[in-house]
Design a protein around this motif. Sequence first.
Motif, short mmCIF file in Angstrom:
data_model
loop_
_atom_site.label_atom_id
_atom_site.label_comp_id
_atom_site.label_asym_id
_atom_site.label_seq_id
_atom_site.Cartn_x
_atom_site.Cartn_y
_atom_site.Cartn_z
N ARG A 152 0.82 -1.21 0.00
CA ARG A 152 0.00 0.00 0.00
C ARG A 152 0.86 1.26 0.00
N ARG A 153 1.85 1.30 0.87
CA ARG A 153 2.77 2.44 0.92
C ARG A 153 4.13 1.93 1.32
N LEU A 154 5.19 2.46 0.71
CA LEU A 154 6.53 1.97 0.99
C LEU A 154 7.55 3.09 0.83
N ARG A 155 8.71 2.87 1.41
CA ARG A 155 9.81 3.82 1.30
C ARG A 155 11.03 3.11 0.75
N ILE A 156 11.67 3.72 -0.24
CA ILE A 156 12.93 3.23 -0.79
C ILE A 156 13.89 4.41 -0.81
N GLY A 157 15.01 4.29 -0.12
CA GLY A 157 15.95 5.40 -0.07
C GLY A 157 15.28 6.64 0.46
N GLU A 158 15.32 7.72 -0.32
CA GLU A 158 14.76 8.99 0.11
C GLU A 158 13.29 9.16 -0.26
N VAL A 159 12.71 8.16 -0.90
CA VAL A 159 11.42 8.36 -1.56
C VAL A 159 10.35 7.44 -0.99
N GLU A 160 9.17 8.02 -0.75
CA GLU A 160 8.00 7.23 -0.40
C GLU A 160 7.11 7.08 -1.64
N PHE A 161 6.49 5.92 -1.74
CA PHE A 161 5.63 5.60 -2.87
C PHE A 161 4.28 5.11 -2.37
N ALA A 162 3.24 5.41 -3.12
CA ALA A 162 1.94 4.75 -2.96
C ALA A 162 1.85 3.65 -3.99
N ALA A 163 1.48 2.45 -3.54
CA ALA A 163 1.24 1.34 -4.46
C ALA A 163 -0.23 1.41 -4.85
N ILE A 206 17.02 6.97 -5.29
CA ILE A 206 16.97 5.58 -4.84
C ILE A 206 18.13 4.85 -5.50
N CYS A 207 18.66 3.83 -4.80
CA CYS A 207 19.87 3.15 -5.24
C CYS A 207 19.69 1.64 -5.17
N VAL A 208 20.41 0.93 -6.03
CA VAL A 208 20.52 -0.52 -5.88
C VAL A 208 21.10 -0.79 -4.49
N GLY A 209 20.50 -1.73 -3.77
CA GLY A 209 20.92 -2.04 -2.41
C GLY A 209 20.06 -1.39 -1.35
N ASP A 210 19.26 -0.38 -1.72
CA ASP A 210 18.40 0.26 -0.75
C ASP A 210 17.41 -0.72 -0.16
N LYS A 211 17.09 -0.51 1.12
CA LYS A 211 16.06 -1.31 1.77
C LYS A 211 14.69 -0.82 1.36
N VAL A 212 13.76 -1.75 1.20
CA VAL A 212 12.36 -1.42 0.93
C VAL A 212 11.59 -1.55 2.25
N GLU A 213 11.11 -0.42 2.75
CA GLU A 213 10.35 -0.41 4.00
C GLU A 213 8.87 -0.36 3.68
N LEU A 214 8.12 -1.32 4.15
CA LEU A 214 6.67 -1.33 3.95
C LEU A 214 6.04 -0.53 5.09
N LEU A 215 5.35 0.54 4.75
CA LEU A 215 4.84 1.49 5.75
C LEU A 215 3.38 1.25 6.07
N ASP A 216 2.68 0.52 5.23
CA ASP A 216 1.25 0.31 5.46
C ASP A 216 0.84 -1.02 4.83
#
Length: 269
Positions: free
Chosen positions: A195-206, A259-269
């Motif tokens: 639903r929502r995630l963060r990669i590097g400096e950026v948050e995304f809505a799925a 965002i970079c290769v190797g960045d962690k994908v944080e699931l926020l919701d």
Amino acid sequence: MTDIRVTELNIYPIKSCAGVSLSKVAITNWGADRDRRFMLVDANGKFITARKHHRLVLVRAVTADKGLMLSAPGMNGLYIEAPDQEGGALETVQVWKDEVSALFVDARADAWFSEFLGEQARLVYIPERSFRQVDQTYYDAPQKVSFADGYPVLATSESSLEDLNGRLKNPVKMTHFRPNIVVAGADSFAEDHWRRLRIGEVEFAAVKPCSRCVFTTIDPATGQKSPDTEPLRTLASYRKTELGAIFGQNLVQLNHGIICVGDKVELLD
């Protein structure tokens, strides 16, 4: 928690042409920087894709300086620059059902692609002053998108590809699915439920699982269409929904950053 990481980042400077793999990508108001800002159109201004012209996937467009270096089998290389963002008359072109204001690039590019395809083609560019809205059925806020099919960013998972390949007689590579972001560490098809995630400096809505089409049956290494409609046929046998056969997740950026290769994908919701 599962450790999900980015393993690939790709952009596709010209719609339907080959992708470019990068170690880091700037996420801008368009999505991935320089992704699908160029597109080919026919004499009537309607978009041209590899769904019909399969050999387009063999065209490499590598970002260089202010433009692109083009190469393709049997063709001389050609450097082109993006047209002036502020000057130049906007003309209307069509991508799917959308009418979009775009700039024509130059006659050299038109001649190059017309020779390669064997029919008239023109190269266009979507400038900053143009606005194409994403499908508001699934994301109702104002959000521009380039010449990508529907959304700014597409993410896929290595585990999902492994699941599909385990059912195929001839496994395929992730390049068949043309993602911007590839991740590892998630369960297969877990991205359906993001639903929502963060990669590097950026948050995304799925916002919507990606429905797949005949494009997935074109081998990006040869430009040949699969005679048995794979991998789409197998994907549809167990991944068919009201949206179609789905693979991957469409994302909309909620801010800008790197965002970079190797960045962690944080699931926020």
